[in-house]
Design a protein around this motif. Structure first.
Motif, PDB file in Angstrom:
ATOM      1  N   ILE A 116     -11.845  54.304  30.133  1.00 32.45           N
ATOM      2  CA  ILE A 116     -10.899  55.331  29.680  1.00 32.45           C
ATOM      3  C   ILE A 116      -9.477  54.850  29.942  1.00 32.45           C
ATOM      4  O   ILE A 116      -9.143  54.479  31.067  1.00 32.45           O
ATOM      5  CB  ILE A 116     -11.180  56.658  30.400  1.00 32.45           C
ATOM      6  CG1 ILE A 116     -12.575  57.154  29.990  1.00 32.45           C
ATOM      7  CG2 ILE A 116     -10.112  57.700  30.074  1.00 32.45           C
ATOM      8  CD1 ILE A 116     -13.094  58.301  30.805  1.00 32.45           C
ATOM      9  N   PRO A 117      -8.611  54.821  28.925  1.00 33.03           N
ATOM     10  CA  PRO A 117      -7.259  54.272  29.090  1.00 33.03           C
ATOM     11  C   PRO A 117      -6.419  55.073  30.065  1.00 33.03           C
ATOM     12  O   PRO A 117      -6.482  56.307  30.096  1.00 33.03           O
ATOM     13  CB  PRO A 117      -6.679  54.323  27.669  1.00 33.03           C
ATOM     14  CG  PRO A 117      -7.468  55.383  26.969  1.00 33.03           C
ATOM     15  CD  PRO A 117      -8.846  55.322  27.553  1.00 33.03           C
ATOM     16  N   MET A 118      -5.603  54.371  30.853  1.00 32.73           N
ATOM     17  CA  MET A 118      -4.728  55.006  31.841  1.00 32.73           C
ATOM     18  C   MET A 118      -3.565  54.073  32.129  1.00 32.73           C
ATOM     19  O   MET A 118      -3.619  52.887  31.787  1.00 32.73           O
ATOM     20  CB  MET A 118      -5.507  55.286  33.129  1.00 32.73           C
ATOM     21  CG  MET A 118      -5.934  54.016  33.854  1.00 32.73           C
ATOM     22  SD  MET A 118      -7.036  54.323  35.230  1.00 32.73           S
ATOM     23  CE  MET A 118      -8.528  54.739  34.335  1.00 32.73           C
ATOM     24  N   GLU A 233      -7.053  62.026  21.249  1.00 27.72           N
ATOM     25  CA  GLU A 233      -6.671  62.627  22.533  1.00 27.72           C
ATOM     26  C   GLU A 233      -7.754  63.578  23.035  1.00 27.72           C
ATOM     27  O   GLU A 233      -8.076  63.591  24.234  1.00 27.72           O
ATOM     28  CB  GLU A 233      -5.332  63.349  22.380  1.00 27.72           C
ATOM     29  CG  GLU A 233      -4.157  62.398  22.201  1.00 27.72           C
ATOM     30  CD  GLU A 233      -2.901  63.049  21.650  1.00 27.72           C
ATOM     31  OE1 GLU A 233      -1.832  62.414  21.705  1.00 27.72           O
ATOM     32  OE2 GLU A 233      -2.986  64.204  21.153  1.00 27.72           O
ATOM     33  N   ALA A 234      -8.327  64.362  22.120  1.00 29.15           N
ATOM     34  CA  ALA A 234      -9.402  65.274  22.508  1.00 29.15           C
ATOM     35  C   ALA A 234     -10.616  64.502  22.999  1.00 29.15           C
ATOM     36  O   ALA A 234     -11.245  64.866  24.002  1.00 29.15           O
ATOM     37  CB  ALA A 234      -9.784  66.157  21.318  1.00 29.15           C
ATOM     38  N   ASP A 235     -10.954  63.421  22.314  1.00 26.09           N
ATOM     39  CA  ASP A 235     -12.114  62.617  22.683  1.00 26.09           C
ATOM     40  C   ASP A 235     -11.927  61.991  24.067  1.00 26.09           C
ATOM     41  O   ASP A 235     -12.842  61.987  24.895  1.00 26.09           O
ATOM     42  CB  ASP A 235     -12.328  61.519  21.634  1.00 26.09           C
ATOM     43  CG  ASP A 235     -13.553  60.671  21.922  1.00 26.09           C
ATOM     44  OD1 ASP A 235     -14.658  61.229  21.994  1.00 26.09           O
ATOM     45  OD2 ASP A 235     -13.404  59.439  22.083  1.00 26.09           O
ATOM     46  N   ILE A 236     -10.734  61.487  24.341  1.00 22.61           N
ATOM     47  CA  ILE A 236     -10.457  60.870  25.642  1.00 22.61           C
ATOM     48  C   ILE A 236     -10.511  61.918  26.753  1.00 22.61           C
ATOM     49  O   ILE A 236     -11.027  61.659  27.846  1.00 22.61           O
ATOM     50  CB  ILE A 236      -9.086  60.164  25.614  1.00 22.61           C
ATOM     51  CG1 ILE A 236      -9.192  58.876  24.798  1.00 22.61           C
ATOM     52  CG2 ILE A 236      -8.583  59.870  27.022  1.00 22.61           C
ATOM     53  CD1 ILE A 236      -7.873  58.172  24.582  1.00 22.61           C
ATOM     54  N   ALA A 237      -9.996  63.113  26.490  1.00 19.15           N
ATOM     55  CA  ALA A 237     -10.021  64.184  27.495  1.00 19.15           C
ATOM     56  C   ALA A 237     -11.456  64.555  27.858  1.00 19.15           C
ATOM     57  O   ALA A 237     -11.793  64.705  29.038  1.00 19.15           O
ATOM     58  CB  ALA A 237      -9.262  65.402  26.983  1.00 19.15           C
ATOM     59  N   VAL A 238     -12.305  64.702  26.855  1.00 16.50           N
ATOM     60  CA  VAL A 238     -13.708  65.049  27.107  1.00 16.50           C
ATOM     61  C   VAL A 238     -14.406  63.932  27.880  1.00 16.50           C
ATOM     62  O   VAL A 238     -15.157  64.194  28.828  1.00 16.50           O
ATOM     63  CB  VAL A 238     -14.442  65.335  25.773  1.00 16.50           C
ATOM     64  CG1 VAL A 238     -15.945  65.467  26.002  1.00 16.50           C
ATOM     65  CG2 VAL A 238     -13.896  66.600  25.131  1.00 16.50           C
ATOM     66  N   LYS A 239     -14.152  62.691  27.502  1.00 15.20           N
ATOM     67  CA  LYS A 239     -14.782  61.566  28.198  1.00 15.20           C
ATOM     68  C   LYS A 239     -14.331  61.480  29.653  1.00 15.20           C
ATOM     69  O   LYS A 239     -15.121  61.142  30.540  1.00 15.20           O
ATOM     70  CB  LYS A 239     -14.449  60.252  27.467  1.00 15.20           C
ATOM     71  CG  LYS A 239     -15.199  60.073  26.160  1.00 15.20           C
ATOM     72  CD  LYS A 239     -14.825  58.757  25.488  1.00 15.20           C
ATOM     73  CE  LYS A 239     -15.622  58.550  24.202  1.00 15.20           C
ATOM     74  NZ  LYS A 239     -15.214  57.300  23.493  1.00 15.20           N
ATOM     75  N   ALA A 240     -13.062  61.799  29.918  1.00 21.65           N
ATOM     76  CA  ALA A 240     -12.550  61.756  31.282  1.00 21.65           C
ATOM     77  C   ALA A 240     -13.230  62.823  32.144  1.00 21.65           C
ATOM     78  O   ALA A 240     -13.633  62.552  33.284  1.00 21.65           O
ATOM     79  CB  ALA A 240     -11.040  61.962  31.277  1.00 21.65           C
ATOM     80  N   ALA A 241     -13.353  64.042  31.613  1.00 24.61           N
ATOM     81  CA  ALA A 241     -14.021  65.110  32.362  1.00 24.61           C
ATOM     82  C   ALA A 241     -15.485  64.763  32.598  1.00 24.61           C
ATOM     83  O   ALA A 241     -16.018  64.963  33.702  1.00 24.61           O
ATOM     84  CB  ALA A 241     -13.893  66.432  31.607  1.00 24.61           C
ATOM     85  N   ARG A 242     -16.125  64.228  31.577  1.00 25.27           N
ATOM     86  CA  ARG A 242     -17.539  63.880  31.691  1.00 25.27           C
ATOM     87  C   ARG A 242     -17.751  62.745  32.699  1.00 25.27           C
ATOM     88  O   ARG A 242     -18.722  62.751  33.454  1.00 25.27           O
ATOM     89  CB  ARG A 242     -18.068  63.469  30.320  1.00 25.27           C
ATOM     90  CG  ARG A 242     -19.572  63.191  30.282  1.00 25.27           C
ATOM     91  CD  ARG A 242     -19.990  62.774  28.883  1.00 25.27           C
ATOM     92  NE  ARG A 242     -19.725  63.830  27.914  1.00 25.27           N
ATOM     93  CZ  ARG A 242     -19.467  63.623  26.630  1.00 25.27           C
ATOM     94  NH1 ARG A 242     -19.399  62.389  26.163  1.00 25.27           N
ATOM     95  NH2 ARG A 242     -19.273  64.641  25.819  1.00 25.27           N
ATOM     96  N   ALA A 243     -16.831  61.780  32.729  1.00 18.29           N
ATOM     97  CA  ALA A 243     -16.960  60.651  33.651  1.00 18.29           C
ATOM     98  C   ALA A 243     -16.982  61.112  35.104  1.00 18.29           C
ATOM     99  O   ALA A 243     -17.682  60.534  35.944  1.00 18.29           O
ATOM    100  CB  ALA A 243     -15.813  59.666  33.434  1.00 18.29           C
ATOM    101  N   LEU A 244     -16.223  62.171  35.395  1.00 17.80           N
ATOM    102  CA  LEU A 244     -16.164  62.689  36.764  1.00 17.80           C
ATOM    103  C   LEU A 244     -17.194  63.787  37.021  1.00 17.80           C
ATOM    104  O   LEU A 244     -17.295  64.298  38.135  1.00 17.80           O
ATOM    105  CB  LEU A 244     -14.763  63.219  37.060  1.00 17.80           C
ATOM    106  CG  LEU A 244     -13.671  62.143  37.102  1.00 17.80           C
ATOM    107  CD1 LEU A 244     -12.293  62.783  37.155  1.00 17.80           C
ATOM    108  CD2 LEU A 244     -13.871  61.208  38.287  1.00 17.80           C
ATOM    109  N   GLY A 245     -17.947  64.155  35.990  1.00 16.36           N
ATOM    110  CA  GLY A 245     -18.995  65.159  36.156  1.00 16.36           C
ATOM    111  C   GLY A 245     -18.510  66.585  36.179  1.00 16.36           C
ATOM    112  O   GLY A 245     -19.186  67.469  36.696  1.00 16.36           O
TER     113      GLY A 245
END
Length: 311
Positions: A116-118, A233-245
């Motif tokens: 995930i880009p940061m 942006e929406a896709d990255i936000a969902v992936k970030a939340a999912r990555a942290l559970g």
């Protein structure tokens, strides 16, 4: 058969807008809900009957717990959430997910592992490595932040290499762990807050820093504005939340020349600013999400076509 759910919100401030909004949303859907002061909970830890006690007696069995744990209460709050998990209650955000999101270093390592880009980020323990971590993030100006800060506190913009070294030295004298991070100049004091519930961004806002500040946090005087986010942006936000559970998360994103970059993931996002800016009743959507986890959709059994032919 549907029945009212018995819900609890863990908080230290029952008068907070977010707590009041969640209670109202739950009551509007005919559920029983109460705000429980996290620090007043104490635990009976045993094998046969684990319990959470409050004010001299055990709490009832809740269907679901909505943790709204402030940073000062993180350690004890996580223990309380773990105990509720042990009792079998559904926890909207589990203790392991909250713990990962609260430690900025841990969270960024997880996000990096998931691709995930940061912003470029560096971390070091020894004062001897100060110059090296400054170089790793592209030099000054750069952002210095505490690994366990929140709401924009403990975040400093260092304009020069000398200023960065001075700030890092001061933080280390306080025995604080800190990150150095690339400064995204083109963000121009703005970021996006995307509110993720489950696998969808349900609301978003743009936060703009007050004049003379680079932090867009509303607690630091930033303004909340309506915004349209891109599918990326929406896709990255969902992936970030999912990555942290996290089932519910506020994902902060910077818009850069090389695309959106995740700045932070918040496990207890405030609801007032984003509801006002977006016009979305986020509290209602959170309660509906809890319902979906406790009331799975039941599908009618498929009929056997051969049985029809035999008839």
């Amino acid at each position: 058969m549907k029945r009212p759910l018995r819900l609890a919100v863990l908080t230290q401030d029952a008068g907070n807008y977010s707590i009041r909004a969640l209670i109202k949303a739950a009551q509007n859907r005919d559920h029983v809900i109460e705000a429980i002061e996290t620090s007043r909970c104490y635990m009976n830890i045993n094998v046969t009957r684990p319990e959470v006690h409050y004010d001299g007696k055990p709490l009832p069995q809740f269907d679901a717990i909505i943790p709204r744990i402030g940073v000062p209460m993180t350690s004890y709050g996580l223990a309380v959430v773990r105990q509720f998990e042990t009792t079998g209650a559904y926890c909207l955000n589990r203790s392991s997910a909250i713990s990962a999101s609260r430690d900025k270093l841990h969270a960024l390592q997880v996000l990096a592992r998931k691709g995930i880009p940061m912003p470029v980020t560096a971390f070091a323990k020894s004062p001897k490595d100060t110059d090296f971590v400054v170089q790793l993030v592209g030099g000054a100006p750069l952002v210095i932040k505490l690994t366990k800060g929140a709401q924009g506190r403990g975040v400093v913009l260092a304009d020069t290499h000398l200023a960065a070294a001075s700030v890092i030295s001061a933080f280390r004298d306080l025995d604080a762990e800190l990150l150095t991070q690339e400064f995204i100049r083109e963000a121009d004091g703005e970021d996006l807050r995307c509110l993720v519930i489950g696998s969808k961004v349900v609301a978003a806002m743009k936060r703009k820093a007050k004049i003379g500040d680079f932090r867009a946090n509303l607690h630091q005087g930033g303004k909340a504005l309506s915004v349209e986010i891109t599918p990326e942006e929406a896709d990255i936000a969902v992936k970030a939340a999912r990555a942290l559970g996290l089932q519910v998360a506020g994902v902060d994103i910077l818009r850069s020349h090389s695309g959106p970059k995740v700045l932070e993931v918040n496990s207890s996002p405030g609801l007032q600013g984003i509801e006002k800016a977006s016009g979305v009743d986020v509290a209602d959507l959170i309660i509906r999400h809890v319902e979906s986890k406790l009331r799975p959709v039941q599908h009618l059994p498929k009929q056997n076509p051969r049985a029809k032919r035999r008839e």
